[in-house]
Design a protein around this motif. Structure first.
Motif, PDB file in Angstrom:
ATOM      1  N   ARG A  93      16.703  45.221  74.213  1.00 49.23           N
ATOM      2  CA  ARG A  93      18.166  45.163  74.073  1.00 49.23           C
ATOM      3  C   ARG A  93      18.627  44.502  72.774  1.00 49.23           C
ATOM      4  NH1 ARG A  93      19.365  44.000  80.375  1.00 49.23           N
ATOM      5  NH2 ARG A  93      18.873  46.101  81.056  1.00 49.23           N
ATOM      6  N   ARG A 111      20.608  49.488  70.324  1.00 49.83           N
ATOM      7  CA  ARG A 111      21.084  50.483  71.279  1.00 49.83           C
ATOM      8  C   ARG A 111      20.808  51.846  70.655  1.00 49.83           C
ATOM      9  NH1 ARG A 111      26.339  48.803  72.660  1.00 49.83           N
ATOM     10  NH2 ARG A 111      25.322  47.574  74.264  1.00 49.83           N
ATOM     11  N   ALA A 140      22.640  46.086  69.238  1.00 44.92           N
ATOM     12  CA  ALA A 140      23.173  45.907  70.589  1.00 44.92           C
ATOM     13  C   ALA A 140      23.889  44.567  70.711  1.00 44.92           C
ATOM     14  CB  ALA A 140      22.060  46.001  71.617  1.00 44.92           C
ATOM     15  N   LYS A 141      23.547  43.637  69.821  1.00 45.43           N
ATOM     16  CA  LYS A 141      24.197  42.335  69.779  1.00 45.43           C
ATOM     17  C   LYS A 141      24.406  41.958  68.326  1.00 45.43           C
ATOM     18  CE  LYS A 141      20.212  40.654  72.319  1.00 45.43           C
ATOM     19  NZ  LYS A 141      19.484  39.552  72.866  1.00 45.43           N
TER      20      LYS A 141
END
Length: 132
Positions: free
Chosen positions: A53, A56, A68-69
């Motif tokens: 994660r 993405r 994703a972050k």
């Protein structure tokens, strides 16, 4: 410590993605071309980053990969362990082989070095590396 080629490429790809001024997905072939990474190898590297994660994956027309972050929330430790697995310290001999006391001491030292390495890598963020 020596980074594997896979984790080094992963860092290069993430720094490139983090430096983009937009939030649109980036095609893997563009990342590969811009960073000089063989695309087939890059695809193998991006897969565990998606599983962790960190990235993405968007499968659609004009799809690709995106963070994703935020880059400030992703550490070198996150990247290396996603790609290469956990950093562990252990000596090659069991505690009962040859000289058990010496092997136990060596095992303790190896674990301390691994913990120190993990701690150092956890302090470096992708955002730190993407600043010019």
């Amino acid at each position: 410590m020596k980074l594997s080629r896979a984790s080094s490429y992963a860092v290069h790809a993430l720094v490139y993605m983090a430096a983009q001024k937009h939030d649109r997905p980036i095609a893997s072939h563009l990342v590969a071309a811009k960073r000089g990474i063989p695309e087939r190898f890059l695809l193998k590297i991006l897969k565990p980053l998606v599983a962790a994660r960190i990235l993405r994956s968007l499968k659609r027309p004009n799809g690709g990969y995106r963070m994703a972050k935020p880059a400030s929330a992703v550490t070198l430790l996150d990247v290396i362990e996603a790609v290469d697995g956990p950093i562990r310290g252990q000596s090659p001999f069991g505690k009962d082989e040859n000289d058990g006391k010496l092997n136990k001491k060596l095992d303790t030292i190896c674990k301390q070095v691994a913990d120190s390495t993990r701690s150092s890598l956890a302090k470096v963020r992708i955002s730190d590396l993407s600043r010019r």
